[in-house]
Design a protein around this motif. Structure first.
Motif, PDB file in Angstrom:
ATOM      1  N   HIS A 115       0.650  -1.129  -0.060  1.00 52.16           N
ATOM      2  CA  HIS A 115       0.062   0.063   0.020  1.00 52.16           C
ATOM      3  C   HIS A 115       0.970   1.235  -0.261  1.00 52.16           C
ATOM      4  CE1 HIS A 115      -3.065  -2.487   0.901  1.00 52.16           C
ATOM      5  NE2 HIS A 115      -3.719  -1.754   0.647  1.00 52.16           N
ATOM      6  N   GLY A 336      -9.535   3.399  -1.959  1.00 52.18           N
ATOM      7  CA  GLY A 336      -9.531   1.875  -2.693  1.00 52.18           C
ATOM      8  C   GLY A 336     -10.361   2.126  -2.850  1.00 52.18           C
ATOM      9  N   GLY A 381     -11.363  -0.852   5.936  1.00 52.43           N
ATOM     10  CA  GLY A 381     -11.831  -2.072   5.530  1.00 52.43           C
ATOM     11  C   GLY A 381     -10.810  -3.063   6.498  1.00 52.43           C
ATOM     12  N   GLY A 385     -14.123  -4.581   6.733  1.00 52.75           N
ATOM     13  CA  GLY A 385     -14.488  -5.043   5.611  1.00 52.75           C
ATOM     14  C   GLY A 385     -14.804  -4.168   4.280  1.00 52.75           C
ATOM     15  N   CYS A 386     -14.603  -5.073   3.225  1.00 53.17           N
ATOM     16  CA  CYS A 386     -15.100  -3.627   2.178  1.00 53.17           C
ATOM     17  C   CYS A 386     -16.540  -3.127   1.997  1.00 53.17           C
ATOM     18  CB  CYS A 386     -15.261  -5.002   0.584  1.00 53.17           C
ATOM     19  SG  CYS A 386     -14.088  -3.355  -1.099  1.00 53.17           S
ATOM     20  N   ILE A 390     -16.207   0.044  -0.147  1.00 54.33           N
ATOM     21  CA  ILE A 390     -16.901   0.184  -1.699  1.00 54.33           C
ATOM     22  C   ILE A 390     -18.686   0.127  -1.793  1.00 54.33           C
ATOM     23  CG2 ILE A 390     -17.446  -1.258  -3.660  1.00 54.33           C
ATOM     24  CD1 ILE A 390     -14.877  -0.195  -3.770  1.00 54.33           C
ATOM     25  N   THR A 427     -15.871  -8.797   2.126  1.00 53.71           N
ATOM     26  CA  THR A 427     -14.838  -8.824   3.280  1.00 53.71           C
ATOM     27  C   THR A 427     -13.812  -7.465   1.920  1.00 53.71           C
ATOM     28  OG1 THR A 427     -14.570 -10.428   1.666  1.00 53.71           O
ATOM     29  CG2 THR A 427     -15.498 -11.028   3.505  1.00 53.71           C
ATOM     30  N   CYS A 428     -12.939  -7.899   2.693  1.00 53.09           N
ATOM     31  CA  CYS A 428     -11.286  -7.143   2.442  1.00 53.09           C
ATOM     32  C   CYS A 428     -10.197  -7.782   1.879  1.00 53.09           C
ATOM     33  CB  CYS A 428     -11.389  -5.507   2.689  1.00 53.09           C
ATOM     34  SG  CYS A 428      -9.995  -4.776   3.067  1.00 53.09           S
ATOM     35  N   ASP A 429     -10.348  -8.355   0.930  1.00 50.00           N
ATOM     36  CA  ASP A 429      -8.981  -9.302   0.399  1.00 50.00           C
ATOM     37  C   ASP A 429      -8.027  -9.202  -0.277  1.00 50.00           C
ATOM     38  OD1 ASP A 429     -10.917  -9.567  -0.896  1.00 50.00           O
ATOM     39  OD2 ASP A 429     -11.455 -12.025  -0.606  1.00 50.00           O
ATOM     40  N   PRO A 430      -7.686  -8.185  -0.306  1.00 61.19           N
ATOM     41  CA  PRO A 430      -6.641  -7.681  -1.370  1.00 61.19           C
ATOM     42  C   PRO A 430      -5.113  -8.386  -1.655  1.00 61.19           C
ATOM     43  CG  PRO A 430      -6.122  -6.024   0.402  1.00 61.19           C
ATOM     44  CD  PRO A 430      -7.158  -7.283   0.970  1.00 61.19           C
ATOM     45  N   PRO A 438      -9.123  -7.397  -5.456  1.00 57.86           N
ATOM     46  CA  PRO A 438      -9.961  -6.965  -6.268  1.00 57.86           C
ATOM     47  C   PRO A 438     -10.440  -5.667  -6.099  1.00 57.86           C
ATOM     48  CG  PRO A 438     -10.647  -7.665  -3.959  1.00 57.86           C
ATOM     49  CD  PRO A 438      -9.623  -7.843  -4.204  1.00 57.86           C
ATOM     50  N   CYS A 439      -9.624  -4.913  -5.643  1.00 56.97           N
ATOM     51  CA  CYS A 439     -10.404  -3.541  -5.170  1.00 56.97           C
ATOM     52  C   CYS A 439     -10.658  -2.949  -7.044  1.00 56.97           C
ATOM     53  CB  CYS A 439      -8.861  -2.649  -4.511  1.00 56.97           C
ATOM     54  SG  CYS A 439      -8.130  -3.490  -3.470  1.00 56.97           S
ATOM     55  N   ARG A 442     -14.141  -3.654  -8.557  1.00 61.79           N
ATOM     56  CA  ARG A 442     -14.708  -3.704  -7.155  1.00 61.79           C
ATOM     57  C   ARG A 442     -15.712  -2.080  -7.173  1.00 61.79           C
ATOM     58  NH1 ARG A 442     -13.352  -6.887  -1.379  1.00 61.79           N
ATOM     59  NH2 ARG A 442     -14.202  -8.689  -2.517  1.00 61.79           N
ATOM     60  N   GLU A 489      -8.120  -6.448   5.348  1.00 64.38           N
ATOM     61  CA  GLU A 489      -7.069  -5.940   4.602  1.00 64.38           C
ATOM     62  C   GLU A 489      -6.174  -6.502   5.294  1.00 64.38           C
ATOM     63  OE1 GLU A 489      -7.666  -1.713   4.847  1.00 64.38           O
ATOM     64  OE2 GLU A 489      -6.258  -1.641   3.389  1.00 64.38           O
TER      65      GLU A 489
HETATM   66  S1  SF4 Z   1     -11.083  -4.630  -1.028  1.00 62.91           S
HETATM   67 FE1  SF4 Z   1      -9.028  -3.575  -1.975  1.00 62.91          FE
HETATM   68  S2  SF4 Z   1     -11.081  -1.512  -2.159  1.00 62.91           S
HETATM   69 FE2  SF4 Z   1     -11.929  -3.037  -0.660  1.00 62.91          FE
HETATM   70  S3  SF4 Z   1     -11.841  -2.424   1.110  1.00 62.91           S
HETATM   71 FE3  SF4 Z   1      -9.895  -3.929   0.562  1.00 62.91          FE
HETATM   72  S4  SF4 Z   1      -8.708  -3.054   0.142  1.00 62.91           S
HETATM   73 FE4  SF4 Z   1      -9.703  -1.689  -0.628  1.00 62.91          FE
END
Ligand code: SF4
Length: 502
Positions: A115, A336, A381, A385-386, A390, A427-430, A438-439, A442, A489
């Motif tokens: 990041h 994000g 996140g 979570g996402c 988003i 969920t937030c699972d980058p 998936p940011c 998304r 995250e």
């Molecule tokens: S998946 Fe990406 S856009 Fe969604 S909360 Fe996590 S870091 Fe942010």
């Protein structure tokens, strides 16, 4: 109306097939339990207490370098705050200072390299500000072996990758994203230190921070229900309430508020325009190609829904790809999720020819939604979570669409509610902790869902909508608290695991 009043009204409501119907002309505030039969005891929604949101649109819509507001914008601001605090220390303390050390915890530590948190902290210590940050410097700071020097309070300090300590253990700090900045003497003893928390969307605070000296809001509200009550009591539209508060809290006039909103609009617009011209791979440890330009070109050859959805998606992708590459973007509510609102804004501005003043009003309504979500749940996140990034971005974009096109306060709330509701649990699972997969995609889905939420909200009978924003925010908070840490995250769950070969 409180719950008891509503139940009384519901009891008088028409009955169809044994189901209670929402009375015509009454704002929805919860489905009567009587409609659902036996339920476990103690399942009661608690409305947010009466309160006053003291954060402003300027706090919410910040401009800074990507890819992550909690991991780049807040750390630059935090480092700038520490720099100022060190510069203000008494001369004898500064004379003993030998070096600065920054220890990162939680998601900041687990995903901070992906990041760009290390670069953000070094940039902030070098005197950079988020909104004017030299993005070329941010790129150059990739080489953390290089030693740079900076003057703070007349004293010279050396900065490099060695300034940072990545603490990958569990921690018990009150916020997921914590960092401690220390000024150390030559023997390693601490002269001055602060424990900072990056709380999402570029916001930060520190342990023991005194309340900021600011004006009081003219209109007190801590939830959407309270905001709607205020709108009803005063006869003012949502955006006017936000404008009054912005001016009172910040001690500024309407022209200054408009200047900031215009900067937000122009930064979002430029992000789409630039992103649609770029091709090639994005920076990162694996090759992910930009696709906004191609999707946009294909949309231009298509008709109907394919053309519209393709174009809207391409706008969101354009900003998100730029953000992933470190370009300046607007926290809406985070970086994000920086592509969702610009996609809608660009559509309103360039395709629907909505006037500038209506765009500002739309931003103010979107800001109300974002601030209420942040106050009663989170926009980070790493915390929820996402859905909190988003999902909230999509809700804000839906409110933007509704308000900018002249919708009533009820329709504006319903649009935001629908958009957030259909992101719950996300969920937030980058992958690898990078704001790539998936940011980026998304954001396109956030924009599409915002548009669909607005279509549903404006075409249904607004008063027949059961869900309200505050209750959906409460559901988001509950889902966020129940979410395991690895899906918030850390890059160690969900797609962050399944898309990676062992
Ligand atoms: S998946 Fe990406 S856009 Fe969604 S909360 Fe996590 S870091 Fe942010």
């Amino acid at each position: 109306m409180d719950r008891r009043d509503f139940l009384k009204l519901s009891a008088m409501a028409p009955v169809a097939g044994g189901l209670l119907l929402l009375p015509q002309g009454v704002g929805a505030r919860g489905i009567p339990a009587a409609a659902l039969g036996e339920r476990p005891a103690g399942l009661c929604y608690q409305a947010p207490p009466a309160g006053a949101i003291a954060a402003t649109l300027k706090d919410l819509f910040k401009i800074g370098p990507g890819p992550s507001s909690s991991h780049t914008v807040a750390p630059i601001r935090i480092a700038g705050n520490f720099r100022a605090a060190v510069a203000a220390l008494p001369g004898d303390q500064l004379a003993r200072a030998a070096r600065i050390e920054v220890t990162l915890f939680g998601s900041l530590s687990a995903t901070g390299k992906g990041h760009r948190t290390d670069r953000a902290i070094l940039a902030g210590l070098l005197g950079q500000q988020p909104e004017t940050c030299d993005t070329a410097l941010m790129d150059a700071l990739h080489d953390t072996t290089q030693v740079r020097t900076t003057q703070i309070g007349g004293k010279q300090f050396e900065l490099s990758g060695a300034t940072l300590v990545w603490d990958l253990g569990d921690h018990a700090f009150p916020y997921a994203n914590t960092l401690i900045m220390r000024l150390l003497a030559g023997d390693g003893t601490s002269i001055f230190e602060r424990e900072y928390y990056s709380t999402g969307g570029g916001f930060y605070t520190w342990k023991g921070e005194p309340p900021p000296e600011r004006g009081q809001p003219v209109h007190r509200f801590g939830s959407m229900t309270q905001l709607q009550e205020r709108a009803t009591a005063t006869g003012l539209p949502l955006h006017r309430i936000m404008l009054d508060n912005e001016m009172a809290i910040m001690g500024i006039g309407e022209p200054e508020v408009n200047d900031h909103l215009d900067l937000v609009i122009d930064t979002m617009d430029r992000g789409v325009t630039l992103g649609l011209t770029e091709e090639g791979p994005l920076p990162g440890p694996f090759v992910l190609y930009r696709k906004a330009k191609r999707i946009n070109e294909q949309a231009a050859k298509a008709d109907g829904g394919e053309a519209f959805m393709g174009e809207l998606s391409s706008f969101a992708l354009a900003v998100s790809e730029g953000n992933a590459a470190g370009r300046l973007a607007v926290t809406a509510p985070t970086l994000g999720s920086a592509g969702t609102m610009p996609a809608v804004l660009y559509t309103l501005n360039r395709r629907m020819q909505v006037p500038r003043e209506a765009l500002r009003q739309g931003l103010m309504a979107a800001g109300a939604v974002g601030l209420i979500c942040k106050t009663n749940a989170s926009v980070a996140g790493a915390e929820m979570g996402c859905q909190a990034e988003i999902g909230v971005a999509s809700a804000m974009a839906a409110a933007l669409l509704a308000q900018a096109t002249g919708a009533s306060p009820q329709v504006t709330e319903n649009a935001a509610t629908i958009a957030l509701e259909h992101h719950l649990g996300m969920t937030c699972d980058p992958v690898g902790g990078f704001v790539l997969i998936p940011c980026i995609e998304r954001n396109a889905f956030g924009a599409i869902k915002a548009y669909n939420a607005w279509l549903i909200a404006k075409n249904e009978i607004a008063s027949q909508h059961w869900e309200d924003l505050d209750r959906v925010i409460a559901a988001m908070a509950e889902a966020g608290r129940a979410m395991p840490a690895r899906l918030r995250e850390m890059g160690t769950g969900g797609l962050g695991v399944t898309l990676v070969e062992c």
